[in-house]
Write an enzyme that holds these catalytic residues in place. Structure first.
Site, PDB file in Angstrom:
ATOM      1  N   SER A 117       0.912  -1.121   0.003  1.00  0.00           N
ATOM      2  CA  SER A 117      -0.166   0.153   0.046  1.00  0.00           C
ATOM      3  C   SER A 117       0.907   1.212   0.076  1.00  0.00           C
ATOM      4  O   SER A 117       1.940   1.321   0.647  1.00  0.00           O
ATOM      5  CB  SER A 117      -0.965  -0.083   1.251  1.00  0.00           C
ATOM      6  OG  SER A 117      -1.462   1.182   1.354  1.00  0.00           O
ATOM      7  N   TYR A 141      -2.468   0.036   9.916  1.00  0.00           N
ATOM      8  CA  TYR A 141      -2.607  -0.470   8.727  1.00  0.00           C
ATOM      9  C   TYR A 141      -1.361  -0.269   7.870  1.00  0.00           C
ATOM     10  O   TYR A 141      -0.775  -1.237   7.156  1.00  0.00           O
ATOM     11  CB  TYR A 141      -3.862  -0.091   7.935  1.00  0.00           C
ATOM     12  CG  TYR A 141      -3.735  -0.410   6.469  1.00  0.00           C
ATOM     13  CD1 TYR A 141      -4.101  -1.758   6.119  1.00  0.00           C
ATOM     14  CD2 TYR A 141      -3.436   0.535   5.428  1.00  0.00           C
ATOM     15  CE1 TYR A 141      -4.079  -1.916   4.683  1.00  0.00           C
ATOM     16  CE2 TYR A 141      -3.516   0.340   3.913  1.00  0.00           C
ATOM     17  CZ  TYR A 141      -3.815  -1.071   3.854  1.00  0.00           C
ATOM     18  OH  TYR A 141      -3.694  -1.453   2.171  1.00  0.00           O
ATOM     19  N   LYS A 145       1.444  -3.195   6.559  1.00  0.00           N
ATOM     20  CA  LYS A 145       1.943  -3.588   5.241  1.00  0.00           C
ATOM     21  C   LYS A 145       3.488  -3.303   5.051  1.00  0.00           C
ATOM     22  O   LYS A 145       3.956  -4.074   4.343  1.00  0.00           O
ATOM     23  CB  LYS A 145       1.067  -2.491   4.206  1.00  0.00           C
ATOM     24  CG  LYS A 145      -0.423  -2.910   4.186  1.00  0.00           C
ATOM     25  CD  LYS A 145      -0.405  -4.359   3.359  1.00  0.00           C
ATOM     26  CE  LYS A 145      -1.708  -4.415   2.907  1.00  0.00           C
ATOM     27  NZ  LYS A 145      -1.877  -5.840   2.199  1.00  0.00           N
TER      28      LYS A 145
END
Length: 320
Positions: A117, A141, A145
């Site tokens: 991402s 998040y 990643k």
């Protein structure tokens, strides 16, 4: 020989599965169905309802189908929500990736394409990020990643894994009328749900340091994204060297307000968005340079903003 697609019943995963099938690469699908949609997966394809944290089950599937490589899309994908549920984000995205790598090692699978991402960059100082831009994620998040990328790189050093990670941010549109974005947190589904329910769509944050005060992102069409995943898988399968990371970006961002204007134009439903406070974990601007992916993965923005909105709006009707 087949490719395993984790999260293959999801919005992005189902598009990747169809692109793999069209390329003759025999996808096998694993999805926990926490957010997947079973009818997104063609009935004739091998499908397993399983979690990426289940090492033994994953290894069994890989052995049964003589898996050549893995396209790893499964995970907890919501930056804002990860601030409220950091342990869930790390369990799914870090533990899940580590366990998947263990299963791959156990089964002798040596190729991986990882869905990363642009959230790994946080809020970069540069107007456009490249693969060399520093990584300073601002949400659990994004952190998870980045750790996933580290795990994969370390496994490559230790066990010779062939891999690449693809970084992107807002994925929109539809490559088929029966495949739609079902996320309760993504912008397009939220806007369409509001319009279909005779409600006014909302903008979260209008005081960012951007030209119109709203977040600026790279919005990329899901069908274009799927083709890049397939290109990466093909190259790895052929034994070709790839960069450890590629940005899949337009090089030219679009603001949330511009998205709202395009939705009004495409749908023919005029509205003035309700303005709400910022959400935690949302950086002001992320726009990525996709030149490296264009060189190696035939990456290209093949759809305009209006085409992205129109295809997504049309597909959203199939949810009924």
């Amino acid at each position: 020989m087949s490719w395993l697609v984790t999260g293959g019943a999801g919005y992005i995963g189902s598009h990747v599965v169809r692109s793999l099938s069209e390329a003759g690469m025999d996808p096998v699908i694993v999805d926990s169905m926490s957010s997947g949609v079973r009818r997104f997966v063609p009935e004739e394809l091998p499908f397993y309802s399983a979690s990426v944290v289940d090492i033994d089950k994953l290894a069994e599937i890989m052995d049964r189908h003589e898996i050549t490589g893995v396209i790893h899309l499964a995970g907890y994908k919501y930056a804002g929500e990860s601030v409220k549920n950091p342990l869930l984000a790390f369990e799914q995205n870090v533990t899940g990736t580590a366990h998947l790598l263990q299963a791959m090692e156990q089964s002798g699978v040596q190729n991986m394409v990882f869905s990363s991402s642009a959230a790994v960059y946080g809020t970069p100082a540069a107007a456009i990020v490249t693969e060399d831009t520093g990584t300073f994620p601002e949400s659990p998040y994004g952190q998870s990643k980045l750790i996933g990328e580290w795990l994969i790189r370390d496994q490559a050093v230790a066990r010779g894994l062939k891999h690449t990670s693809l970084r992107y941010f807002n994925v929109v549109g539809s490559g088929s009328e029966d495949l739609y974005d079902s996320s309760p947190h993504n912008l397009f589904p939220l806007v369409f749900a509001a319009l279909n329910g005779s409600r006014t769509p909302k903008i979260f944050g209008t005081d960012y340091d951007t030209p119109d005060g709203t977040c600026v992102r790279d919005y990329v069409h899901v069908a274009d994204l799927a083709l890049a995943h397939v290109a990466a898988a093909r190259k790895l399968e052929a034994g070709q060297e790839l960069e450890p990371v590629y940005n899949l970006g337009s090089g030219d961002g679009v603001s949330v307000r511009q998205i709202m204007d395009a939705v009004a134009r495409v749908t023919g439903i005029p509205f003035t968005p309700i303005e709400e406070p910022r959400r935690a974990g949302d950086p002001a601007r992320i726009v990525a340079d996709g030149k490296l992916a264009a060189r190696d993965l035939d990456w290209a923005m093949r759809h305009s903003l209006e085409q992205m909105v129109a295809s997504a709006w049309k597909a959203s009707g199939s949810r009924a």
